[in-house]
Motif scaffolding. Structure first.
Motif, mmCIF file in Angstrom:
data_model
loop_
_atom_site.group_PDB
_atom_site.id
_atom_site.type_symbol
_atom_site.label_atom_id
_atom_site.label_comp_id
_atom_site.label_asym_id
_atom_site.label_seq_id
_atom_site.Cartn_x
_atom_site.Cartn_y
_atom_site.Cartn_z
ATOM 1 N N MET A 103 0.859 -1.181 0.000
ATOM 2 C CA MET A 103 0.000 0.000 0.000
ATOM 3 C C MET A 103 0.897 1.234 0.000
ATOM 4 N N VAL A 104 0.681 2.106 -0.985
ATOM 5 C CA VAL A 104 1.487 3.311 -1.146
ATOM 6 C C VAL A 104 0.927 4.431 -0.268
ATOM 7 N N ILE A 147 1.346 -7.204 4.586
ATOM 8 C CA ILE A 147 1.351 -6.129 3.597
ATOM 9 C C ILE A 147 2.476 -5.163 3.930
ATOM 10 N N THR A 148 3.117 -4.618 2.907
ATOM 11 C CA THR A 148 4.182 -3.646 3.107
ATOM 12 C C THR A 148 3.689 -2.254 2.754
ATOM 13 N N LEU A 149 3.821 -1.316 3.679
ATOM 14 C CA LEU A 149 3.564 0.090 3.390
ATOM 15 C C LEU A 149 4.786 0.638 2.672
ATOM 16 N N VAL A 150 4.595 1.275 1.533
ATOM 17 C CA VAL A 150 5.726 1.845 0.798
ATOM 18 C C VAL A 150 5.523 3.362 0.735
ATOM 19 N N ILE A 151 6.507 4.103 1.244
ATOM 20 C CA ILE A 151 6.387 5.551 1.414
ATOM 21 C C ILE A 151 6.983 6.255 0.193
ATOM 22 N N GLU A 152 6.104 6.915 -0.540
ATOM 23 C CA GLU A 152 6.465 7.548 -1.818
ATOM 24 C C GLU A 152 6.992 8.963 -1.611
ATOM 25 N N ASN A 153 8.086 9.296 -2.290
ATOM 26 C CA ASN A 153 8.599 10.664 -2.277
ATOM 27 C C ASN A 153 7.618 11.600 -2.993
ATOM 28 N N ILE A 154 7.349 12.749 -2.380
ATOM 29 C CA ILE A 154 6.474 13.752 -2.992
ATOM 30 C C ILE A 154 7.289 15.020 -3.239
ATOM 31 N N GLN A 155 7.655 15.719 -2.160
ATOM 32 C CA GLN A 155 8.511 16.900 -2.292
ATOM 33 C C GLN A 155 9.872 16.672 -1.638
ATOM 34 N N ASP A 156 10.228 15.432 -1.402
ATOM 35 C CA ASP A 156 11.469 15.106 -0.711
ATOM 36 C C ASP A 156 12.684 15.659 -1.448
ATOM 37 N N VAL A 157 13.603 16.225 -0.680
ATOM 38 C CA VAL A 157 14.831 16.789 -1.233
ATOM 39 C C VAL A 157 16.007 15.839 -1.012
ATOM 40 N N ASP A 158 16.177 15.368 0.214
ATOM 41 C CA ASP A 158 17.255 14.447 0.548
ATOM 42 C C ASP A 158 16.648 13.063 0.743
ATOM 43 N N PRO A 159 16.905 12.105 -0.162
ATOM 44 C CA PRO A 159 16.286 10.787 -0.025
ATOM 45 C C PRO A 159 16.659 10.069 1.261
ATOM 46 N N ALA A 160 17.789 10.425 1.852
ATOM 47 C CA ALA A 160 18.211 9.766 3.092
ATOM 48 C C ALA A 160 17.274 10.074 4.255
ATOM 49 N N THR A 161 16.594 11.215 4.203
ATOM 50 C CA THR A 161 15.690 11.594 5.285
ATOM 51 C C THR A 161 14.515 10.622 5.379
ATOM 52 N N ARG A 162 13.908 10.336 4.259
ATOM 53 C CA ARG A 162 12.774 9.409 4.232
ATOM 54 C C ARG A 162 13.227 7.984 4.553
ATOM 55 N N VAL A 166 11.798 5.493 7.545
ATOM 56 C CA VAL A 166 11.373 4.107 7.368
ATOM 57 C C VAL A 166 12.167 3.191 8.297
ATOM 58 N N ASP A 167 13.471 3.383 8.372
ATOM 59 C CA ASP A 167 14.318 2.554 9.227
ATOM 60 C C ASP A 167 13.938 2.677 10.699
ATOM 61 N N SER A 168 13.412 3.841 11.091
ATOM 62 C CA SER A 168 13.115 4.079 12.510
ATOM 63 C C SER A 168 12.025 3.148 13.034
ATOM 64 N N PHE A 169 11.229 2.569 12.160
ATOM 65 C CA PHE A 169 10.170 1.655 12.604
ATOM 66 C C PHE A 169 10.702 0.253 12.887
ATOM 67 N N GLY A 170 11.852 -0.086 12.340
ATOM 68 C CA GLY A 170 12.425 -1.405 12.578
ATOM 69 C C GLY A 170 11.510 -2.540 12.166
ATOM 70 N N SER A 171 10.808 -2.373 11.043
ATOM 71 C CA SER A 171 9.821 -3.364 10.611
ATOM 72 C C SER A 171 9.948 -3.615 9.112
ATOM 73 N N ASP A 172 9.761 -4.872 8.722
ATOM 74 C CA ASP A 172 9.742 -5.211 7.300
ATOM 75 C C ASP A 172 8.433 -4.794 6.644
ATOM 76 N N ALA A 173 7.475 -4.312 7.435
ATOM 77 C CA ALA A 173 6.166 -3.928 6.903
ATOM 78 C C ALA A 173 6.127 -2.483 6.425
ATOM 79 N N ILE A 174 7.265 -1.799 6.443
ATOM 80 C CA ILE A 174 7.335 -0.443 5.895
ATOM 81 C C ILE A 174 8.635 -0.303 5.118
ATOM 82 N N ALA A 175 8.541 0.233 3.913
ATOM 83 C CA ALA A 175 9.701 0.327 3.025
ATOM 84 C C ALA A 175 9.557 1.585 2.170
ATOM 85 N N LEU A 176 10.356 1.669 1.123
ATOM 86 C CA LEU A 176 10.410 2.873 0.308
ATOM 87 C C LEU A 176 9.787 2.679 -1.067
ATOM 88 N N SER A 177 9.138 3.738 -1.532
ATOM 89 C CA SER A 177 8.680 3.859 -2.907
ATOM 90 C C SER A 177 9.360 5.080 -3.517
#
Length: 271
Positions: A103-104, A147-162, A166-177
């Protein structure tokens, strides 16, 4: 670099027009029926039934785009945050009901955030805390549903921030889009790095990509080849990715899906 298989973002009613292309090769499908308030309340069961019918016989991977309008995952109003969480949970239920595995959701990071990192004490931590308030229960339910939540960049400037969020949740159920158009637009508007840098930064956390092209001025969602994106560089970066992300054309004009696919195929990038 071997070509990669790509699919498309569609509403359930649009699948039939592209059915042979999608189903014969078991391509990724992202359903975009479940983004509005109506779709997740009075229309939800009818849409679930219609989506399941449209997907019958499809052996590829399925995801949905979750709701986003007015639903900031970093909302500062403590009374509104539970309402946003509830809306995301309703969407997650719909995803589970149709057999979707992703889910995006939209990123809350902007140039404003990037330029104000040190403007106030605990600025970053406060924002991350609000994000966890909203998404914490959703991530837990996603773990249960597989299900994996995938967090999509919208106005993101530094991809490392997003990525760090995602890493802060420590879960395989959230990742990057990654949305290729959004990344390129951020490059032109805000000095973000090029699209391939977003891909390389995401690394193993990359689980999903929206493929669209644009002119660097507005979010056009044109077919690849109609805009400015350097597609060989993007797919060169993808060739190093070991996470096998869902790859879907997200075009404003769905009739242009064959055109966008043909352009990338002629470059030897997709199959």
């Amino acid at each position: 670099m071997p070509p990669l298989k790509i699919g498309a973002c569609l509403r359930h009613s649009e699948i039939l027009e592209h059915r042979d292309w999608l189903f014969d090769a078991a391509r990724d499908i992202e359903l975009q029926d479940f983004m509005s308030h109506a779709a997740l309340t009075q229309d939800r069961q009818d849409l679930i039934t219609a989506a399941k019918l449209a997907l019958q016989g499809h052996d590829g991977r399925v995801g949905i785009h979750g709701p986003f309008e007015g639903l900031d995952i970093d909302n500062k109003d403590a009374e509104l945050r539970p309402l946003i969480t509830a809306r995301f949970l309703k969407a997650l239920e719909a995803a589970a009901a149709i057999g979707a595995r992703q889910m995006v959701l939209h990123s809350p990071y902007t140039l404003w955030y990037q330029n104000n990192l040190h403007s106030a004490k605990d600025y970053c931590a406060s924002k991350l805390g609000r994000i966890h308030d909203v998404l914490g229960p959703v991530v837990k339910q996603a773990e249960i549903e597989g299900i994996t939540l995938v967090i999509e960049n919208i106005q993101d400037v530094d991809p490392a921030t997003r990525r760090a969020m995602v890493d802060s949740f420590g879960s395989d159920a959230i990742a990057l889009s990654i949305d290729t158009g959004h990344a390129h637009l951020a490059r032109k508007m805000s000095g973000a790095p090029p699209v391939d840098y977003f891909v390389r930064d995401a690394g193993h956390q990359l689980q999903h990509m929206h493929l669209q092209d644009l002119d660097g001025y507005a979010d056009r969602h044109w077919a690849p080849g109609d805009g400015e994106i350097e597609w060989p560089a993007v797919f060169g970066a993808l060739s190093t990715c070991e996470s096998a992300p869902h790859l879907v054309l997200e075009l404003r004009d769905k009739a242009e899906i064959p055109k966008g696919f043909a352009y990338l195929k002629d470059l030897g990038l997709v199959c």
